[in-house]
Design a protein around this motif. Structure first.
Motif, mmCIF file in Angstrom:
data_model
loop_
_atom_site.group_PDB
_atom_site.id
_atom_site.type_symbol
_atom_site.label_atom_id
_atom_site.label_comp_id
_atom_site.label_asym_id
_atom_site.label_seq_id
_atom_site.Cartn_x
_atom_site.Cartn_y
_atom_site.Cartn_z
ATOM 1 N N GLU A 93 -14.490 5.650 -7.285
ATOM 2 C CA GLU A 93 -13.071 5.947 -7.081
ATOM 3 C C GLU A 93 -12.907 7.137 -6.138
ATOM 4 N N ILE A 94 -11.812 7.126 -5.387
ATOM 5 C CA ILE A 94 -11.402 8.311 -4.642
ATOM 6 C C ILE A 94 -9.894 8.443 -4.748
ATOM 7 N N LEU A 95 -9.439 9.680 -4.955
ATOM 8 C CA LEU A 95 -8.019 10.015 -4.913
ATOM 9 C C LEU A 95 -7.853 11.103 -3.858
ATOM 10 N N ILE A 96 -6.986 10.867 -2.897
ATOM 11 C CA ILE A 96 -6.736 11.849 -1.846
ATOM 12 C C ILE A 96 -5.310 12.369 -1.996
ATOM 13 N N VAL A 97 -5.174 13.674 -2.124
ATOM 14 C CA VAL A 97 -3.866 14.324 -2.106
ATOM 15 C C VAL A 97 -3.715 14.952 -0.719
ATOM 16 N N CYS A 98 -2.709 14.514 0.026
ATOM 17 C CA CYS A 98 -2.548 14.974 1.404
ATOM 18 C C CYS A 98 -1.111 15.448 1.634
ATOM 19 N N ASP A 99 -0.983 16.531 2.407
ATOM 20 C CA ASP A 99 0.343 17.072 2.709
ATOM 21 C C ASP A 99 0.959 16.464 3.959
ATOM 22 N N GLY A 100 0.267 15.502 4.586
ATOM 23 C CA GLY A 100 0.805 14.845 5.766
ATOM 24 C C GLY A 100 0.438 15.507 7.070
ATOM 25 N N GLN A 101 -0.517 16.451 7.035
ATOM 26 C CA GLN A 101 -0.882 17.176 8.244
ATOM 27 C C GLN A 101 -2.312 16.871 8.720
ATOM 28 N N THR A 102 -3.052 16.087 7.979
ATOM 29 C CA THR A 102 -4.419 15.726 8.365
ATOM 30 C C THR A 102 -4.384 14.520 9.304
ATOM 31 N N ASP A 103 -5.335 14.449 10.213
ATOM 32 C CA ASP A 103 -5.446 13.295 11.106
ATOM 33 C C ASP A 103 -5.475 12.020 10.258
ATOM 34 N N PRO A 104 -4.538 11.109 10.447
ATOM 35 C CA PRO A 104 -4.489 9.893 9.599
ATOM 36 C C PRO A 104 -5.743 9.033 9.702
ATOM 37 N N ASP A 105 -6.442 9.088 10.843
ATOM 38 C CA ASP A 105 -7.696 8.349 10.958
ATOM 39 C C ASP A 105 -8.716 8.856 9.942
ATOM 40 N N TRP A 106 -8.754 10.166 9.756
ATOM 41 C CA TRP A 106 -9.704 10.747 8.800
ATOM 42 C C TRP A 106 -9.427 10.219 7.390
ATOM 43 N N ILE A 107 -8.155 10.230 7.022
ATOM 44 C CA ILE A 107 -7.777 9.790 5.673
ATOM 45 C C ILE A 107 -8.062 8.301 5.498
ATOM 46 N N ALA A 108 -7.781 7.519 6.523
ATOM 47 C CA ALA A 108 -8.028 6.080 6.432
ATOM 48 C C ALA A 108 -9.502 5.796 6.163
ATOM 49 N N VAL A 109 -10.375 6.463 6.906
ATOM 50 C CA VAL A 109 -11.805 6.209 6.728
ATOM 51 C C VAL A 109 -12.301 6.791 5.406
ATOM 52 N N ASP A 110 -11.719 7.909 4.965
ATOM 53 C CA ASP A 110 -12.090 8.445 3.650
ATOM 54 C C ASP A 110 -11.766 7.435 2.548
ATOM 55 N N LEU A 111 -10.636 6.767 2.663
ATOM 56 C CA LEU A 111 -10.292 5.718 1.694
ATOM 57 C C LEU A 111 -11.286 4.563 1.784
ATOM 58 N N PHE A 112 -11.635 4.182 2.998
ATOM 59 C CA PHE A 112 -12.625 3.112 3.188
ATOM 60 C C PHE A 112 -13.973 3.478 2.566
ATOM 61 N N SER A 113 -14.319 4.770 2.620
ATOM 62 C CA SER A 113 -15.670 5.186 2.209
ATOM 63 C C SER A 113 -15.971 4.848 0.755
ATOM 64 N N GLN A 114 -14.964 4.806 -0.077
ATOM 65 C CA GLN A 114 -15.190 4.393 -1.467
ATOM 66 C C GLN A 114 -14.896 2.911 -1.651
ATOM 67 N N VAL A 126 -0.933 6.454 8.111
ATOM 68 C CA VAL A 126 -2.239 6.166 7.503
ATOM 69 C C VAL A 126 -2.439 4.661 7.392
ATOM 70 N N ALA A 127 -1.411 3.942 6.995
ATOM 71 C CA ALA A 127 -1.505 2.487 6.889
ATOM 72 C C ALA A 127 -1.821 1.872 8.255
ATOM 73 N N ALA A 128 -1.195 2.396 9.299
ATOM 74 C CA ALA A 128 -1.462 1.885 10.641
ATOM 75 C C ALA A 128 -2.898 2.183 11.068
ATOM 76 N N ALA A 129 -3.395 3.375 10.713
ATOM 77 C CA ALA A 129 -4.777 3.733 11.036
ATOM 78 C C ALA A 129 -5.753 2.830 10.306
ATOM 79 N N MET A 130 -5.442 2.505 9.065
ATOM 80 C CA MET A 130 -6.294 1.595 8.303
ATOM 81 C C MET A 130 -6.350 0.233 8.974
ATOM 82 N N ASP A 131 -5.212 -0.233 9.448
ATOM 83 C CA ASP A 131 -5.145 -1.529 10.119
ATOM 84 C C ASP A 131 -6.002 -1.529 11.379
ATOM 85 N N GLU A 132 -5.948 -0.432 12.126
ATOM 86 C CA GLU A 132 -6.684 -0.344 13.384
ATOM 87 C C GLU A 132 -8.185 -0.198 13.170
ATOM 88 N N LEU A 133 -8.571 0.581 12.148
ATOM 89 C CA LEU A 133 -9.988 0.928 11.973
ATOM 90 C C LEU A 133 -10.773 -0.069 11.131
#
Length: 436
Positions: free
Chosen positions: A241-262, A284-291
């Motif tokens: 499992e992974i839970l990411i708490v984000c304030d909306g300022q991180t590169d969305p590509d990073w968050i997308a791949v972090d979600l993928f990693s688990q 983030v959803a768009a980054a997930m779609d692209e990556l």
């Protein structure tokens, strides 16, 4: 884009929808348990003969004698020597970092003396022998060898026995190399419930252990549950499992791949993000779609996200903290401007990764803290695997004559209140001895 649940904490059905996503039940039904019990019984009764039969049946590996199940130490050294230098160096560096962290976890013995001379304390000692289960085939993780074996060695475990299946006689070279780096004492080429049985009960070839650690499939998990009590176990782990708490300022590509990693672990893995910014969630959803197309395990990721993944809009970061504590995740990334402030308010998480640059994947391999973590909300009452899981504590009590008098009187009163007269007399004899 990949299908994923989109939730909003403002919705009336949010709580029930979230809890439905978090629910995960083991698939160890009566059929699985029946098979496991049959295997446990056969190995307990027939030892090596049963191990050889099951190894031929399940792993397509035919061996003549029980002694053939053991992998020579030279084979481990050969695997290490034959690795590309980059992999060999990475194993050594990861092991060194895990060892350095584990050294700080070691429990020490202690005692203190009361005014009357009575001594009270705690004696800490390592387990004599531990069994490490390592999956074989495609689900082979050398990092898990290091994470389980290195803390055991730091604790001072007398003998570390590793079991790993070799389907068709093929080993994962990185797994054998990791065993060499970690200092595993003996390795046996067995897997499944039969390996758990051999470790729990012992056979002519495989020595019985005091505790079994390490991940495995549903049959291994069910077997560990069944032998608990005969031996200790680490935990019954669920999907990653992974839970990411984000304030909306991180590169969305990073968050997308972090979600993928688990999500790429398996179809039952869970990846969730909490954020108060609806526009950022869309990014983030768009980054997930692209990556996603770049991911070799895209099909597994897609299924995991569709079944158990979620992008959740929260009211604010205070609500994000409250939900994080409710979810009690195995891995928690706090990808925010001031992660320390949020971390101080987190009570339930297996491991926390603070700041935008701290990818959870670093913890999986080489940061130092253990990656064997409580899953399925068990972080509410469980902790990561550590040196302390390979140590035992024994209480020490040494009464002076004066101390026996004071404690004996109290013990006598309480024992007689419970109707346990022999207990009371045992304490009282010391009192009469002092009066003589």
């Amino acid at each position: 884009m990949p299908e994923i649940h989109r939730l909003d904490s403002r919705d009336a059905e949010f709580a029930s929808r979230l809890d439905a996503l978090l629910t995960w039940e083991s698939v160890a039904d009566e059929g699985v348990i029946s098979i496991v019990n049959e295997i446990l019984g056969a190995v307990r009764e027939r030892g090596d003969a049963a191990l050889l039969e099951y190894t031929a049946r399940f792993d397509r590996l035919v061996l003549d004698r029980g002694s053939d199940l053991e992998v020579p130490a030279e084979r481990l050294a050969q695997a290490l020597d034959s690795l590309p230098s980059a992999q060999r160096e990475a194993l050594h560096l990861a092991a060194e970092r895990i060892r350095a962290y584990a050294e700080r976890q070691r429990l020490e013995s202690w005692e203190y003396t009361e005014a009357d001379g009575t001594v009270l304390g705690q004696q800490v000692s390592p387990l004599d022998r531990v069994g490490l289960y390592v999956p074989g085939g495609k689900a082979a993780y050398p990092s898990s060898v290091l994470m389980n074996a290195v803390p055991a060695k730091v604790a001072g475990v007398g003998e570390l026995i590793m079991v790993v299946p070799a389907p068709g006689g093929e080993f994962n070279e990185l797994v054998l190399a990791a065993a060499a780096v970690a200092g595993v004492d003996r390795v046996f080429t067995i897997g499944g419930a039969q390996a758990v049985a051999a470790l729990a009960y012992g056979t002519e070839t495989v020595p019985a252990v005091d505790k079994i650690v390490g991940p495995g499939n549903i049959y291994v998990a069910a077997a560990k549950r069944q032998v608990y009590g005969t031996v200790g176990i680490d935990m019954i782990a669920g999907p990653s499992e992974i839970l990411i708490v984000c304030d909306g300022q991180t590169d969305p590509d990073w968050i997308a791949v972090d979600l993928f990693s688990q999500a790429e672990h398996d179809e039952d893995a869970q990846a969730i993000m909490l954020c108060p910014d609806a526009d950022y969630i869309d990014r983030v959803a768009a980054a997930m779609d692209e990556l996603l197309a770049e991911m070799p395990r895209a099909d597994i990721i897609r299924t995991s996200l569709r079944v158990r993944g979620a992008l959740i809009r929260v009211r604010d970061m205070d609500e994000a903290v409250a939900l994080a504590n409710h979810i009690a995740p195995e891995h928690l990334e706090l990808s925010v401007a001031e992660p320390d402030a949020l971390a101080a308010r987190i009570h339930h998480a297996g491991a926390m990764f603070l700041g935008r640059y701290t990818a959870e994947a670093l913890g999986d391999y080489c940061a130092g803290p253990n990656h064997v973590l409580p899953t399925s909300r068990t972080a509410r009452f469980s902790s990561p695997l550590g040196v302390y899981d390979f140590q035992k504590r024994a209480s020490i009590i040494r009464c002076s004559a004066e101390g026996a008098g004071v404690l004996g009187q109290t013990a006598s009163v309480l024992a007689r209140g419970e109707g346990l007269i022999a207990h009371a007399r045992s304490a009282e004899y010391r009192l009469s001895d002092q009066k003589d």
